[in-house]
Write an enzyme that holds these catalytic residues in place. Structure first.
Site, PDB file in Angstrom:
ATOM      1  CG  HIS A 174      13.485 -54.188 -38.642  1.00 57.41           C
ATOM      2  ND1 HIS A 174      12.413 -55.040 -38.554  1.00 57.41           N
ATOM      3  CD2 HIS A 174      13.443 -53.431 -37.524  1.00 57.41           C
ATOM      4  CE1 HIS A 174      11.735 -54.799 -37.447  1.00 57.41           C
ATOM      5  NE2 HIS A 174      12.342 -53.821 -36.800  1.00 57.41           N
ATOM      6  CD  GLU A 200      12.370 -56.580 -41.909  1.00 55.59           C
ATOM      7  OE1 GLU A 200      13.422 -57.172 -41.593  1.00 55.59           O
ATOM      8  OE2 GLU A 200      11.547 -56.169 -41.071  1.00 55.59           O
ATOM      9  CB  CYS A 222      12.859 -56.600 -34.437  1.00 55.02           C
ATOM     10  SG  CYS A 222      12.710 -55.041 -33.540  1.00 55.02           S
TER      11      CYS A 222
END
Lengths: 253, 213
Positions: free
Chosen positions: B189, B191, B82
């Site tokens: 993202h 994650e 990001c």
């Protein structure tokens, strides 16, 4: 090609250690365990999870930190947390616990500048303004707080526009009238807000049938949230996404 | 033996989620802003959310600009996530023009305002190959994997070869994954992108980018 994505969000209203559900945000019943439901929706393809501490206003604080911490250990989709978020320190605590976004209602109504301060400090992307809207007259909605119990005198549509200017990154728009009824979303309300604000709008309150989802996306909803129909397996997330895709929306399989 | 991934802490990231994702993959996240730890790192993630200038300020305040450049120049693998990806570029136009780390040539520009599309772009969008994914962090992801995005700006690498994946948005497309030798970055993202996102992190950890060294 439509590159505008539409999200399907599972909402978990939390009271103490339990997920609860009511009608018009009242008359709460226990429906299950937050960890088990979160896992169920993660595996079913939910695009996000929305946690609301729905008694937080009564106690003046959010009690979800521990639940979020546990969830974020093995659930790898965005988590939005709301209820009782009053000040910047509350946001820090929730973000540290693994929340990606926080939803703010009461505190922002009382002091709109909080939205500006919070978006400056943490970025707009994690500040969601939660609006609980109740119809007052045709084409007229008022923003409520405390799970639809308290009137504010604030016009819901005007408030949405102002919140975007103040720095909110998204709006969570819940219709108190429709909430828990399974009679469909308040599409009139959505049509007055979703295409007028420059930021994404998550619509909740009233999902009952597959067509309800397509109808509200047609009015400009960027994301749809539902609780009861998912908790009770009335509809599956997969079926909702299928219906949205059929209507031309881009969804994650 | 568990792999150690150094995660740069400059006060601007959702470090809890990244460390949980790495733990889930059997790795240890070493969250640090310590210069010695960064010099000694073997594999690094540069996370980040928020505004560009603020992110650079976070790096400068911790005297991390020089060490990060030196780390990348040494050929060791780095993944920017990001804002962490955007900081790798020469400059950004977010709230005025601000210089970045200058590790990957190119700029960071605002997503275009197109009727019917919102900025920020929030939600799940697909990755489309711009260069072959074999042997990269995107290896074995299947066709058009969806990832979770939340951003108003995107990178525009000067060299087309640095674009690994593009994402269609608002009647155009933006570079969503870049790879320049040992340095990679993703706008979304991983994650927070369920199984396909974890796969990217797993690929990165397993050092599929080793071939670039």
């Amino acid at each position: 090609m439509n590159t505008h994505n539409t999200r399907v969000i599972a909402r978990l209203d939390i009271k103490g250690p339990n997920v609860v559900k009511g009608i018009h945000l009242e008359g709460l019943r226990i429906v299950g365990n937050p960890g088990a439901l979160a896992r169920k929706y993660y595996e079913a393809g939910a695009d996000e999870l929305l946690y609301m501490d729905i008694v937080a206003s009564l106690y003046g604080r959010n009690n979800l930190t521990h639940i979020i911490e546990e969830t974020a250990k093995d659930i790898f989709i965005p988590l939005t947390v709301g209820g009782g978020v009053r000040k910047l320190e509350d946001i820090v605590t929730l973000l540290r616990a693994g929340a990606d976004k926080v939803a703010i209602n009461t505190a922002a109504i009382k002091r709109p500048e909080l939205l500006k301060e919070a978006s400056r400090a943490f970025g707009s992307q994690c500040i969601v303004l939660s609006i609980e809207a109740k119809r007052q007259a045709p084409g007229k909605w008022e923003a409520y707080t405390d799970n639809g119990r308290e009137r504010t005198g604030v016009d819901a549509v005007q408030w949405a526009l102002r919140a975007a200017e103040l720095g909110a990154g998204e709006i969570l728009l819940t219709s108190i009238d429709q909430e828990g009824t399974q009679n469909g979303f308040d599409t009139d309300l959505v049509s007055k807000i979703a295409r007028k604000v420059p930021i994404p709008v998550i619509v909740g309150g009233g999902a009952g049938k597959l067509e309800d989802f397509s109808a509200v996306v047609a009015e400009g909803a960027d994301a749809v949230s539902a609780a009861y129909v998912f908790h009770r397996d009335v509809l599956s997330i997969k079926a909702v996404k299928g219906a949205l895709a059929e209507g031309g929306a881009m969804v994650r399989a | 033996m568990s792999q150690i991934v150094t995660v740069v802490d400059y006060g601007r990231g959702n470090l809890y989620s990244i460390s949980q994702a790495l733990r889930h993959l059997g790795c240890e996240a070493r969250i640090t802003s310590d210069l010695a730890a960064i010099e000694a790192a073997e594999r690094m993630i540069l996370p980040g959310v928020g505004a560009f200038a603020d992110g650079m300020e976070g790096l400068r305040a911790r005297k991390l600009v020089g060490p990060l450049k030196a780390y990348c120049a040494s050929g060791r693998p780095l993944l920017g996530i990001c804002l962490g990806m955007q900081l790798l570029m020469d400059e950004s136009e977010e709230f005025g023009t601000h210089p970045g780390l200058g590790i990957v040539p190119g700029r960071v520009t605002r997503l275009p305002q197109v009727a019917g599309y919102k900025v920020p772009h929030v939600g799940w969008s697909p990755l489309v190959p711009a260069s072959p994914w074999k042997g990269t962090a995107l290896a074995d992801l299947g066709e058009k994997p969806f990832m979770y995005f939340v951003h108003s700006y995107a990178v525009a690498p000067s060299r087309p070869a640095d674009r690994l994946a593009m994402t269609p948005y608002a009647e155009g497309e933006f570079c969503s994954v870049l790879k320049s030798a040992n340095v990679s970055g993703c706008q979304f993202h991983p994650e927070k992108s369920a199984a396909p996102g974890l796969k990217i992190l797993a690929n990165f950890v397993r050092n599929l980018q080793e071939s670039a060294r």
